[in-house]
Motif scaffolding. Structure first.
Motif, PDB file in Angstrom:
ATOM      1  N   PHE A  63     -13.242 -30.380 -38.790  1.00 62.42           N
ATOM      2  CA  PHE A  63     -13.976 -31.144 -39.805  1.00 62.42           C
ATOM      3  C   PHE A  63     -13.054 -32.142 -40.502  1.00 62.42           C
ATOM      4  O   PHE A  63     -13.461 -33.268 -40.803  1.00 62.42           O
ATOM      5  CB  PHE A  63     -14.602 -30.202 -40.838  1.00 62.42           C
ATOM      6  N   LYS A  64     -11.795 -31.740 -40.765  1.00 67.11           N
ATOM      7  CA  LYS A  64     -10.836 -32.650 -41.397  1.00 67.11           C
ATOM      8  C   LYS A  64     -10.554 -33.847 -40.487  1.00 67.11           C
ATOM      9  O   LYS A  64     -10.416 -34.976 -40.959  1.00 67.11           O
ATOM     10  CB  LYS A  64      -9.539 -31.905 -41.718  1.00 67.11           C
ATOM     11  N   LEU A  65     -10.475 -33.594 -39.186  1.00 67.69           N
ATOM     12  CA  LEU A  65     -10.256 -34.683 -38.238  1.00 67.69           C
ATOM     13  C   LEU A  65     -11.449 -35.632 -38.203  1.00 67.69           C
ATOM     14  O   LEU A  65     -11.290 -36.854 -38.101  1.00 67.69           O
ATOM     15  CB  LEU A  65      -9.981 -34.116 -36.844  1.00 67.69           C
ATOM     16  N   LEU A  66     -12.664 -35.056 -38.298  1.00 73.45           N
ATOM     17  CA  LEU A  66     -13.861 -35.902 -38.362  1.00 73.45           C
ATOM     18  C   LEU A  66     -13.845 -36.759 -39.619  1.00 73.45           C
ATOM     19  O   LEU A  66     -14.165 -37.967 -39.577  1.00 73.45           O
ATOM     20  CB  LEU A  66     -15.119 -35.024 -38.345  1.00 73.45           C
ATOM     21  N   PHE A  67     -13.460 -36.169 -40.736  1.00 76.95           N
ATOM     22  CA  PHE A  67     -13.357 -36.921 -41.997  1.00 76.95           C
ATOM     23  C   PHE A  67     -12.333 -38.040 -41.867  1.00 76.95           C
ATOM     24  O   PHE A  67     -12.551 -39.161 -42.347  1.00 76.95           O
ATOM     25  CB  PHE A  67     -12.979 -35.975 -43.139  1.00 76.95           C
ATOM     26  N   LEU A  68     -11.204 -37.754 -41.202  1.00 74.74           N
ATOM     27  CA  LEU A  68     -10.178 -38.773 -40.988  1.00 74.74           C
ATOM     28  C   LEU A  68     -10.727 -39.924 -40.144  1.00 74.74           C
ATOM     29  O   LEU A  68     -10.446 -41.100 -40.412  1.00 74.74           O
ATOM     30  CB  LEU A  68      -8.964 -38.142 -40.300  1.00 74.74           C
ATOM     31  N   ALA A  69     -11.535 -39.590 -39.128  1.00 74.00           N
ATOM     32  CA  ALA A  69     -12.151 -40.625 -38.288  1.00 74.00           C
ATOM     33  C   ALA A  69     -13.050 -41.533 -39.128  1.00 74.00           C
ATOM     34  O   ALA A  69     -12.998 -42.763 -39.005  1.00 74.00           O
ATOM     35  CB  ALA A  69     -12.959 -39.971 -37.170  1.00 74.00           C
ATOM     36  N   MET A  70     -13.876 -40.922 -39.993  1.00 72.58           N
ATOM     37  CA  MET A  70     -14.754 -41.716 -40.865  1.00 72.58           C
ATOM     38  C   MET A  70     -13.945 -42.583 -41.823  1.00 72.58           C
ATOM     39  O   MET A  70     -14.283 -43.746 -42.074  1.00 72.58           O
ATOM     40  CB  MET A  70     -15.679 -40.796 -41.650  1.00 72.58           C
ATOM     41  N   LEU A  71     -12.853 -42.020 -42.347  1.00 74.71           N
ATOM     42  CA  LEU A  71     -12.003 -42.761 -43.281  1.00 74.71           C
ATOM     43  C   LEU A  71     -11.384 -43.975 -42.601  1.00 74.71           C
ATOM     44  O   LEU A  71     -11.358 -45.081 -43.168  1.00 74.71           O
ATOM     45  CB  LEU A  71     -10.905 -41.832 -43.815  1.00 74.71           C
ATOM     46  N   LEU A  72     -10.898 -43.800 -41.381  1.00 69.13           N
ATOM     47  CA  LEU A  72     -10.313 -44.925 -40.642  1.00 69.13           C
ATOM     48  C   LEU A  72     -11.340 -46.015 -40.372  1.00 69.13           C
ATOM     49  O   LEU A  72     -11.041 -47.214 -40.473  1.00 69.13           O
ATOM     50  CB  LEU A  72      -9.731 -44.422 -39.317  1.00 69.13           C
ATOM     51  N   LEU A  73     -12.571 -45.612 -40.051  1.00 64.54           N
ATOM     52  CA  LEU A  73     -13.628 -46.590 -39.783  1.00 64.54           C
ATOM     53  C   LEU A  73     -14.030 -47.335 -41.057  1.00 64.54           C
ATOM     54  O   LEU A  73     -14.422 -48.510 -40.994  1.00 64.54           O
ATOM     55  CB  LEU A  73     -14.845 -45.901 -39.165  1.00 64.54           C
ATOM     56  N   LEU A  74     -13.940 -46.673 -42.197  1.00 67.81           N
ATOM     57  CA  LEU A  74     -14.210 -47.349 -43.481  1.00 67.81           C
ATOM     58  C   LEU A  74     -13.081 -48.321 -43.828  1.00 67.81           C
ATOM     59  O   LEU A  74     -13.327 -49.451 -44.263  1.00 67.81           O
ATOM     60  CB  LEU A  74     -14.370 -46.320 -44.602  1.00 67.81           C
ATOM     61  N   ILE A  75     -11.836 -47.873 -43.618  1.00 67.58           N
ATOM     62  CA  ILE A  75     -10.683 -48.721 -43.940  1.00 67.58           C
ATOM     63  C   ILE A  75     -10.690 -49.998 -43.109  1.00 67.58           C
ATOM     64  O   ILE A  75     -10.417 -51.088 -43.619  1.00 67.58           O
ATOM     65  CB  ILE A  75      -9.368 -47.932 -43.721  1.00 67.58           C
ATOM     66  N   VAL A  76     -11.034 -49.867 -41.824  1.00 70.16           N
ATOM     67  CA  VAL A  76     -11.012 -51.046 -40.954  1.00 70.16           C
ATOM     68  C   VAL A  76     -12.059 -52.073 -41.399  1.00 70.16           C
ATOM     69  O   VAL A  76     -11.856 -53.292 -41.247  1.00 70.16           O
ATOM     70  CB  VAL A  76     -11.227 -50.644 -39.481  1.00 70.16           C
ATOM     71  N   LEU A  77     -13.163 -51.611 -41.975  1.00 75.88           N
ATOM     72  CA  LEU A  77     -14.171 -52.543 -42.470  1.00 75.88           C
ATOM     73  C   LEU A  77     -13.703 -53.266 -43.729  1.00 75.88           C
ATOM     74  O   LEU A  77     -14.104 -54.406 -43.999  1.00 75.88           O
ATOM     75  CB  LEU A  77     -15.478 -51.791 -42.763  1.00 75.88           C
ATOM     76  N   LEU A  78     -12.824 -52.613 -44.496  1.00 78.62           N
ATOM     77  CA  LEU A  78     -12.362 -53.191 -45.758  1.00 78.62           C
ATOM     78  C   LEU A  78     -11.155 -54.109 -45.575  1.00 78.62           C
ATOM     79  O   LEU A  78     -11.112 -55.195 -46.166  1.00 78.62           O
ATOM     80  CB  LEU A  78     -12.016 -52.064 -46.745  1.00 78.62           C
ATOM     81  N   VAL A  79     -10.187 -53.675 -44.779  1.00 71.82           N
ATOM     82  CA  VAL A  79      -8.939 -54.444 -44.681  1.00 71.82           C
ATOM     83  C   VAL A  79      -8.554 -54.743 -43.229  1.00 71.82           C
ATOM     84  O   VAL A  79      -7.417 -55.138 -42.962  1.00 71.82           O
ATOM     85  CB  VAL A  79      -7.775 -53.679 -45.374  1.00 71.82           C
ATOM     86  N   GLY A  80      -9.469 -54.546 -42.293  1.00 73.51           N
ATOM     87  CA  GLY A  80      -9.143 -54.720 -40.877  1.00 73.51           C
ATOM     88  C   GLY A  80      -8.990 -56.173 -40.468  1.00 73.51           C
ATOM     89  O   GLY A  80      -9.461 -57.088 -41.144  1.00 73.51           O
ATOM     90  N   ARG A  81      -8.329 -56.357 -39.340  1.00 72.98           N
ATOM     91  CA  ARG A  81      -8.145 -57.697 -38.783  1.00 72.98           C
ATOM     92  C   ARG A  81      -9.356 -58.053 -37.926  1.00 72.98           C
ATOM     93  O   ARG A  81      -9.842 -57.235 -37.145  1.00 72.98           O
ATOM     94  CB  ARG A  81      -6.887 -57.738 -37.916  1.00 72.98           C
TER      95      ARG A  81
END
Length: 408
Positions: free
Chosen positions: A97-115
């Motif tokens: 579940f923590k890994l799934l949360f990390l996946a969601m967090l990365l997908l949110l971060i890329v939308l905010l500050v991604g190239r």
């Protein structure tokens, strides 16, 4: 008690001995996985070198720019693999579940500050390191789903609620991916999720009905998005607009046509001279086809198929030994690799619309290379733990027999 679904009944097909898991030897891991990955690394390195030099010369004034980076990615993948091999499968299960949360967090971060590249925001830049967030999201989702199947398998088999819950998780990740946008990764996740649910014993009517809804939704996403619909229509008839929407596919088809049976020879591709876009990434198989022909494509597909079949057989062995999390995880990795490879080759040969998916362990791309290597490491670890269990069981059985003999 978890019962094995009828989906696990396999036909008796004769396979080479090296492809069949043998967990009763003194060896503690299957070296075939390592050999397969090394072969694919080397083929990928040669083809990235061959296909990337013209564009690297123009962009960076260094024909070896992408080759050097690809070698670094391979080295980094091996380093991460060596560390990850020490992680027991119980850790993956416990922290799914923590890994799934990390996946969601990365997908949110890329939308905010991604190239943003070519209209898609998919990359997180950390100095010289670029992370494609969708790649770890695939592996972590499949890890979570495998753990969910163990916890709720009876629920998945008996009612709709257990079947829908993992689809809700998939829906959240799919929504974040579509905002990038990245429909190709969504389709890979969709197919793997449904394949895993089917293997876990979901009722056929549930599978068909929800799959129908999902396919309709994907069709609607393509139809109501102009650039996606242009890809679909150009795929159906690329020669209608060979210098516009059908340009990439027509150039790829020319590469396949020139390759014929044995190809033009290493380095003799014409299409890689900046006629074919993304020749070293998504369309590297077109360059393989042009330089090594049908034989080259067949060799890579055989290597990929061998890896997939070994993963499926490993999954079956794990399930039979009641290691259900490990079994489902191996199955999901097998479905993932096989489908992504099929889509990549299919897109470059005009069988399916282009989806921007790399060829596993062959194409240029650091995130894809590292995560695919990590997926193979998971397979090696599963195999290792089953072998240790078999060795310990054999040792204990031998000691008990010796003890009984002494007592007599």
């Amino acid at each position: 008690m978890i019962t094995v679904a009828s989906h696990f009944n396999w036909p008796n097909i004769k396979l080479p001995q090296w492809m069949i898991p043998n967990h009763y030897t003194v060896s503690t891991f299957d070296r075939t996985y390592v050999l397969l990955v090394i072969c694919m690394y080397m083929i990928g390195l040669v083809m990235v070198a061959s296909s990337s030099m013209p564009i690297a010369e123009r962009l960076f004034d260094n024909p070896f720019h992408f080759v050097i980076r690809h070698m670094i990615y391979i080295g980094l993948s091996i380093f991460i693999a060596a560390l990850s091999l020490q992680i027991p499968m119980a850790f993956w299960h416990k922290h799914s579940f923590k890994l799934l949360f990390l996946a969601m967090l990365l997908l949110l971060i890329v939308l905010l500050v991604g190239r943003t590249v070519n209209g898609s925001t998919r990359w997180i830049v950390l100095g010289p390191i670029t992370i494609q967030a969708a790649e770890p999201a695939k592996l972590f989702l499949f890890c979570y789903l495998s753990a969910y199947m163990v916890r709720r398998r009876d629920e998945v088999m008996e009612n709709v609620k257990g079947f829908i819950k993992p689809l809700v998780v998939f829906g959240v990740l799919a929504s974040l991916l579509l905002l990038q946008p990245d429909l190709g990764t969504v389709i890979v996740m969709f197919v793997t999720t449904f394949g895993l649910l089917f293997l876990a014993g979901a009722k056929l009517w549930q599978f068909i009905s929800v799959a129908g809804v999902g396919l309709t939704a994907i069709g609607a996403l393509a139809y109501f998005s102009p650039y996606r619909w242009a890809r679909v229509t150009s795929f159906l008839d690329p020669w209608k607009d060979p210098f516009g929407s059908g340009y990439q596919l027509t150039q790829s088809l020319m590469a396949y046509g020139r390759g014929e049976l044995l190809g033009q020879g290493l380095g003799n591709s014409i299409q890689k001279l900046e006629y074919l876009p993304e020749a070293h990434t998504d369309f590297v198989m077109a360059v393989v086809a042009e330089e090594f022909g049908f034989v080259g494509i067949a060799l890579i597909l055989v290597l990929s198929m061998a890896l997939v079949i070994k993963a499926l057989l490993l999954g079956r062995t794990a399930i039979n030994k009641e290691k259900y999390f490990e079994g489902f995880f191996a199955y999901s990795i097998a479905i993932w690799i096989s489908f992504q490879a099929a889509v990549n080759v299919g897109a470059s040969s005009g069988i399916v619309p282009t989806k921007g998916l790399t060829m596993p362990l062959i194409s240029y791309g650091g995130s894809s290379m590292i995560i695919m290597t990590l997926a193979v490491v998971v397979l090696i670890r599963i195999d290792h733990e089953i072998r240790l269990q078999s060795i310990q069981a054999t040792s204990s059985h031998g000691k008990n027999r010796s003890k009984k003999g002494a007592e007599k």
